[in-house]
Design an enzyme around this catalytic site. Structure first.
Site, PDB file in Angstrom:
ATOM      1  N   ASP A 254      -0.803 -48.702 -57.481  1.00 33.89           N
ATOM      2  CA  ASP A 254      -1.953 -49.455 -57.978  1.00 33.89           C
ATOM      3  C   ASP A 254      -1.549 -50.889 -58.354  1.00 33.89           C
ATOM      4  OD1 ASP A 254      -4.792 -49.163 -58.910  1.00 33.89           O
ATOM      5  OD2 ASP A 254      -3.921 -49.733 -60.832  1.00 33.89           O
TER       6      ASP A 254
ATOM      7  N   GLU B 123      16.297 -42.189 -51.273  1.00 33.37           N
ATOM      8  CA  GLU B 123      17.102 -41.007 -51.627  1.00 33.37           C
ATOM      9  C   GLU B 123      16.352 -39.707 -51.317  1.00 33.37           C
ATOM     10  OE1 GLU B 123      18.422 -41.133 -55.702  1.00 33.37           O
ATOM     11  OE2 GLU B 123      18.636 -43.312 -55.586  1.00 33.37           O
TER      12      GLU B 123
HETATM   13  C1  NOJ Z   1      -7.397 -50.434 -58.474  1.00 33.96           C
HETATM   14  C2  NOJ Z   1      -8.034 -49.090 -58.486  1.00 33.96           C
HETATM   15  O1  NOJ Z   1      -8.331 -48.709 -57.151  1.00 33.96           O
HETATM   16  C3  NOJ Z   1      -9.267 -49.204 -59.341  1.00 33.96           C
HETATM   17  O2  NOJ Z   1     -10.059 -48.048 -59.264  1.00 33.96           O
HETATM   18  C4  NOJ Z   1      -8.823 -49.488 -60.761  1.00 33.96           C
HETATM   19  O3  NOJ Z   1      -9.981 -49.717 -61.547  1.00 33.96           O
HETATM   20  C5  NOJ Z   1      -7.925 -50.715 -60.830  1.00 33.96           C
HETATM   21  N1  NOJ Z   1      -6.922 -50.730 -59.801  1.00 33.96           N
HETATM   22  C6  NOJ Z   1      -7.227 -50.806 -62.168  1.00 33.96           C
HETATM   23  O4  NOJ Z   1      -6.206 -49.844 -62.260  1.00 33.96           O
END
Ligand code: NOJ
Ligand code: CA
Length: 543
Positions: free
Chosen positions: A217, A268
């Site tokens: 993310d 790894e």
């Molecule tokens: C991207 C994620 O796909 C989204 O759903 C989220 O709100 C934001 N990152 C923050 O983590």
């Protein structure tokens, strides 16, 4: 299913006999994105869970995908659909426990499926023990793991939260802390070594349990400008594509070293991979995150954002092929996800939107690289109308209702014709987001019996993609002529053409060969030509 077996290497594998090693599985994988909370509820609390997903694995194997990526499964403060994590090495009790996740991975393996988890390194929940300790004591080691600034009238800089409003909030003692998303998601300070060390522990914790990698993310975040200087411009309210106006917040050069370290950890563990969410306007910058020693792939959101017309689609495809080709990484195509309006609705809704979404699926599944299919897109689900009082997305609340938010693409999956559409067992609590009254018409059980359904189309397309390596593993050239977009996929032993008519009239295209698949039954083909109705696509194997 050649690709499915790519890593089950034996001496009878023709590629081994020929002295070549097969490509890693992720290069051409179809990865199915499971919105865990909305996939299948096993215990009747109205919330999808790991046991529910586990019971539906045979569906995913039948559909023909290679892997699943599960949206965050961790204990969470619940402020942003699980993207505000309280404990990175545990499972939210709503979803089960670590043993359930291990069981899921084992069952998936048996069915030839890999499991990829979501990991969220840019921010924690404000209920994470580190943040609690940091709030309690400004001099604690935990406080150094976030971005705090001393009390003052104005916030430390002009940064805006992606979800609306300033990116700074105050603690009870008046200190400021940074949150690029909601105030319940304080940003971590990656200049503090303890942060990096803890995430490496987290990666190993899950890799030791057999997962095949991570979707990372906000992979373009993590590091901020060292002096936290003002951004030159103001933030435009879109989730994707930050540019120079946000130069101090995103895409700091230091972040690439994190991916080098994470890559070394994954190296790894054989056959594991990292796929990054990198929302930068400059695709060449995005591709840098997938250099050979960094993440294996970065999601390419261009198709997800392109309006239905040949030029933007051709541009989306070509620019991604060029940018990722430049670093030797496969493109990871995305048409839908949990942050964006469903394709059927985005492309116009109703019969037209459905036809376009079906055609777009054939385009994506022909292209070289991997493809990410969002749960429910294989059913042709439209965006659901979620009443304001049932909404949960912080984007809706923080924009004062000005932005509709993302709840409409996150409602539960319809499995059968029953009132609750088979999401939960009979007599269960109401689903966590209301299920639309007309959801039965999209149910898996109905669509499996219907040879013309979107589900049947996806299943056929995935089987053909696996059987014809020119699709997904070929070299593609893209061209447009009038309203027709053509992708020519040249494989070692055959060439497959994908033609898409994005206009309003039927087009006759000269093309000799045999038709593999059409997105609608009304495509007509005779020797030497194909008559493509509006909003349709066809795969043709050239003679
Ligand atoms: C991207 C994620 O796909 C989204 O759903 C989220 O709100 C934001 N990152 C923050 O983590
Ligand atoms: Ca449940």
């Amino acid at each position: 299913m050649a690709r499915r077996l790519a890593t089950a290497l034996t001496s009878t594998d023709p590629r081994v006999a020929a002295g070549r090693s097969p490509s890693p599985w992720w290069q051409t994988a179809v990865v199915y994105q499971v919105y865990l909370r909305s996939f299948a509820d096993s215990n009747g609390d109205g919330i999808g869970d790991l046991a529910g997903l586990r019971s539906r694995l045979p569906y995913l194997a039948w559909l023909g995908v290679d892997a699943l990526w599960i949206n965050p499964h961790y204990p969470s403060g619940g402020a942003d659909g699980g993207y505000d994590i309280v404990d990175y090495r545990a499972v939210d009790p709503d979803y089960g426990d670590v043993a359930d996740l291990e069981g899921l991975v084992k069952d998936a393996r048996r069915l030839g499926l890999r499991v990829v988890l979501d990991v969220v390194p840019n921010h924690t929940s404000d209920r994470h023990p580190w943040f609690s300790a940091a709030v309690a004591d400004p001099d604690s080691p935990e406080a150094a793991r976030y971005h705090f600034a001393p009390p003052s009238e104005e916030p430390p800089n002009n940064w805006q939260s992606l979800f609306g409003g300033p990116a700074w909030s105050r603690t009870a003692d008046g200190r400021w802390y940074l949150h690029l998303f909601s105030p319940e998601q304080p940003d971590l300070n990656w200049r503090e070594p303890a942060v990096a060390a803890d995430f490496e522990r987290t990666l190993r914790f899950w890799l030791d349990r057999g997962v095949s990698g991570f979707r990372v993310d906000v992979a373009y975040g993590l590091f901020k400008d060292a002096a936290l200087r003002d951004n030159p411009g103001s933030y435009a309210p879109t989730l994707f594509g930050h540019g120079p106006e946000q130069a101090m917040t995103w895409n700091q050069p230091e972040v690439h070293d994190v991916w080098r370290r994470w890559r070394a950890v994954c190296d790894e563990y054989p056959d594991t991979m990292l796929v990054g969410e990198v929302c930068l306007a400059d695709l060449e910058q995005v591709a840098l995150y997938s250099r050979p020693d960094e993440m294996h792939q970065s999601l390419s959101f261009r198709l997800l954002k392109s309006p239905w017309a040949t030029e933007p689609f051709a541009e989306a495809v070509q620019s991604a092929l060029d940018a990722f080709g430049g670093v030797g990484a496969p493109v990871s195509w995305v048409l839908g996800n949990h942050d964006k309006e469903r394709q059927v609705t985005r492309f116009g809704g109703g019969a037209v939107g459905t036809a376009r979404a079906r055609a777009a699926a054939l385009l994506m599944l022909a292209l070289p690289g991997s493809a990410y299919v969002y749960a429910g897109d294989e059913l042709g689900l439209p965006q659901a109308a979620v009443p304001d009082e049932a909404k949960l997305d912080p984007i809706f609340f923080r924009s004062g209702g000005a932005r509709v938010g993302r709840d409409g693409c996150r409602v539960p999956m319809p499995w059968n014709d029953s009132d609750g559409v088979g999401f939960s067992p009979e007599g269960a609590a109401p689903a966590w987001l209301p299920i639309p009254a007309d959801w039965q018409q999209y149910a898996v059980s109905r669509q499996t019996r219907d040879g013309g359904s979107t589900l049947t189309l996806y299943r056929r397309a995935l089987a053909l993609r696996a059987a014809h390596p020119a699709l997904a593993a070929g070299d593609a050239t893209v061209s447009t002529r009038g309203d027709v977009l053509t992708v020519r996929c040249v494989g070692e032993s055959e060439t497959v053409r994908c033609l898409v008519n994005m206009g309003a009239e039927t087009v006759l295209v000269g093309c000799s060969g045999s038709v593999l698949l059409t997105s609608t039954v009304s495509v007509r083909h005779s020797a030497g030509s194909v008559a493509l109705p509006p909003n349709s696509a066809v795969w043709v194997v050239e003679d």
